[in-house]
Scaffold this motif. Sequence first.
Motif, mmCIF file in Angstrom:
data_model
loop_
_atom_site.group_PDB
_atom_site.id
_atom_site.type_symbol
_atom_site.label_atom_id
_atom_site.label_comp_id
_atom_site.label_asym_id
_atom_site.label_seq_id
_atom_site.Cartn_x
_atom_site.Cartn_y
_atom_site.Cartn_z
ATOM 1 N N TYR A 32 0.862 -1.165 0.000
ATOM 2 C CA TYR A 32 0.000 0.000 0.000
ATOM 3 C C TYR A 32 0.908 1.228 0.000
ATOM 4 N N PHE A 34 1.320 5.608 0.086
ATOM 5 C CA PHE A 34 0.724 6.834 0.623
ATOM 6 C C PHE A 34 1.602 8.032 0.250
ATOM 7 N N TYR A 36 2.094 11.828 1.992
ATOM 8 C CA TYR A 36 1.772 12.754 3.065
ATOM 9 C C TYR A 36 2.413 14.100 2.762
ATOM 10 N N LYS A 49 -3.912 7.846 -0.857
ATOM 11 C CA LYS A 49 -3.355 6.517 -0.612
ATOM 12 C C LYS A 49 -3.833 5.524 -1.662
ATOM 13 N N THR A 51 -4.586 1.539 -2.131
ATOM 14 C CA THR A 51 -4.762 0.303 -1.359
ATOM 15 C C THR A 51 -5.305 -0.805 -2.241
ATOM 16 N N ILE A 94 3.564 0.646 3.036
ATOM 17 C CA ILE A 94 3.236 -0.265 4.120
ATOM 18 C C ILE A 94 2.748 -1.561 3.503
ATOM 19 N N MET A 95 3.170 -2.662 4.074
ATOM 20 C CA MET A 95 2.741 -3.951 3.549
ATOM 21 C C MET A 95 1.316 -4.238 4.007
ATOM 22 N N ASN A 96 0.573 -4.988 3.196
ATOM 23 C CA ASN A 96 -0.819 -5.257 3.548
ATOM 24 C C ASN A 96 -0.939 -6.193 4.745
ATOM 25 N N THR A 97 0.175 -6.734 5.203
ATOM 26 C CA THR A 97 0.153 -7.593 6.390
ATOM 27 C C THR A 97 0.763 -6.902 7.592
ATOM 28 N N GLY A 98 1.123 -5.655 7.436
ATOM 29 C CA GLY A 98 1.834 -5.007 8.531
ATOM 30 C C GLY A 98 1.242 -3.674 8.912
ATOM 31 N N ASN A 99 1.891 -3.042 9.853
ATOM 32 C CA ASN A 99 1.451 -1.734 10.327
ATOM 33 C C ASN A 99 2.571 -0.711 10.297
ATOM 34 N N GLN A 100 3.736 -1.118 9.857
ATOM 35 C CA GLN A 100 4.886 -0.237 9.921
ATOM 36 C C GLN A 100 5.059 0.487 8.603
ATOM 37 N N PHE A 101 5.025 1.828 8.695
ATOM 38 C CA PHE A 101 5.310 2.645 7.535
ATOM 39 C C PHE A 101 6.808 2.699 7.284
ATOM 40 N N PHE A 103 9.057 5.326 5.269
ATOM 41 C CA PHE A 103 8.953 6.629 4.637
ATOM 42 C C PHE A 103 10.171 6.934 3.788
ATOM 43 N N GLY A 104 9.932 7.704 2.709
ATOM 44 C CA GLY A 104 11.033 8.266 1.975
ATOM 45 C C GLY A 104 11.624 9.440 2.745
ATOM 46 N N TYR B 33 1.140 5.030 17.111
ATOM 47 C CA TYR B 33 2.464 4.795 16.533
ATOM 48 C C TYR B 33 3.425 5.913 16.938
ATOM 49 N N TYR B 35 7.179 7.611 15.753
ATOM 50 C CA TYR B 35 8.200 7.695 14.719
ATOM 51 C C TYR B 35 9.248 8.718 15.140
ATOM 52 N N GLY B 42 14.071 10.676 6.408
ATOM 53 C CA GLY B 42 12.677 10.297 6.483
ATOM 54 C C GLY B 42 12.305 9.846 7.879
ATOM 55 N N LEU B 43 11.078 9.471 8.032
ATOM 56 C CA LEU B 43 10.609 9.024 9.342
ATOM 57 C C LEU B 43 11.043 7.582 9.590
ATOM 58 N N PHE B 45 10.250 4.290 11.923
ATOM 59 C CA PHE B 45 9.275 3.684 12.819
ATOM 60 C C PHE B 45 9.962 3.267 14.116
ATOM 61 N N TYR B 48 4.670 0.518 17.862
ATOM 62 C CA TYR B 48 3.239 0.747 17.701
ATOM 63 C C TYR B 48 2.469 0.006 18.785
ATOM 64 N N ASP B 56 4.702 -4.627 18.242
ATOM 65 C CA ASP B 56 5.888 -4.426 17.421
ATOM 66 C C ASP B 56 6.767 -3.347 18.036
ATOM 67 N N ALA B 100 -3.352 -1.940 7.849
ATOM 68 C CA ALA B 100 -2.443 -1.236 6.949
ATOM 69 C C ALA B 100 -3.168 -0.181 6.111
ATOM 70 N N THR B 101 -4.429 -0.426 5.803
ATOM 71 C CA THR B 101 -5.159 0.515 4.946
ATOM 72 C C THR B 101 -5.754 1.682 5.725
ATOM 73 N N GLN B 104 -3.314 6.827 9.099
ATOM 74 C CA GLN B 104 -2.673 7.268 10.328
ATOM 75 C C GLN B 104 -2.702 8.785 10.361
#
Lengths: 113, 115
Positions: A32, A34, A36, A49, A51, A94-101, A103-104, B33, B35, B42-43, B45, B48, B56, B100-101, B104
Amino acid sequence: AQSVTQLGSHVSVSEGALVLLRCNYSSSVPPYLFWYVQYPNQGLQLLLKYTSAATLVKGINGFEAEFKKSETSFHLTKPSAHMSDAAEYFCAVIMNTGNQFYFGTGTSLTVIP
Amino acid sequence: GAGVSQSPSNKVTEKGKDVELRCDPISGHTALYWYRQRLGQGLEFLIYFQGNSAPDKSGLPSDRFSAERTGESVSTLTIQRTQQEDSAVYLCASSLVPLATDTQYFGPGTRLTVL
């Protein structure tokens, strides 16, 4: 591993010109994605975003981005820059199985009157 | 509240001191979360929370960093024995659910300067 690369830490455009901010991701499966925006002295605000629905995503303030799997890209565009668009822009994955962003490093957009 | 709030907005401390950074998420958001944003980068992580548990913690840079959350409310990030490399903006974000979707929403950050 996932990562995001933003080409160009600083981009300058004239008011009314096309805005193009580049983002490429590295992932074994489509993640996924995004964009910002961070205005001076403000928190990060979601622009748009992706998705896994439509590949062309429209966001706030006239911005849009297109997910191109073949190019592993998610570039941000706006047809006509406005002075108020001057800000720092971050692409994130962010992976569709995770919660960790992930970022660039950000692209600072300057709009020249 | 209307958005994610963080306090203090700025913190200057001496090397070796402990600091506590606070985050108030949007009411009703179960996920929170932390960061870190170093100058010109960049940010990163850090950690969370889902409710008050932290599934995590992989991003915490060292054992000097810890965080806790009270229920589905306030979270505190503690840095012990601060070092100069800890200088950064620490950002907090919350989302309704830890998916994930799910968008935030970010707070304005705490700028930490370690002298």
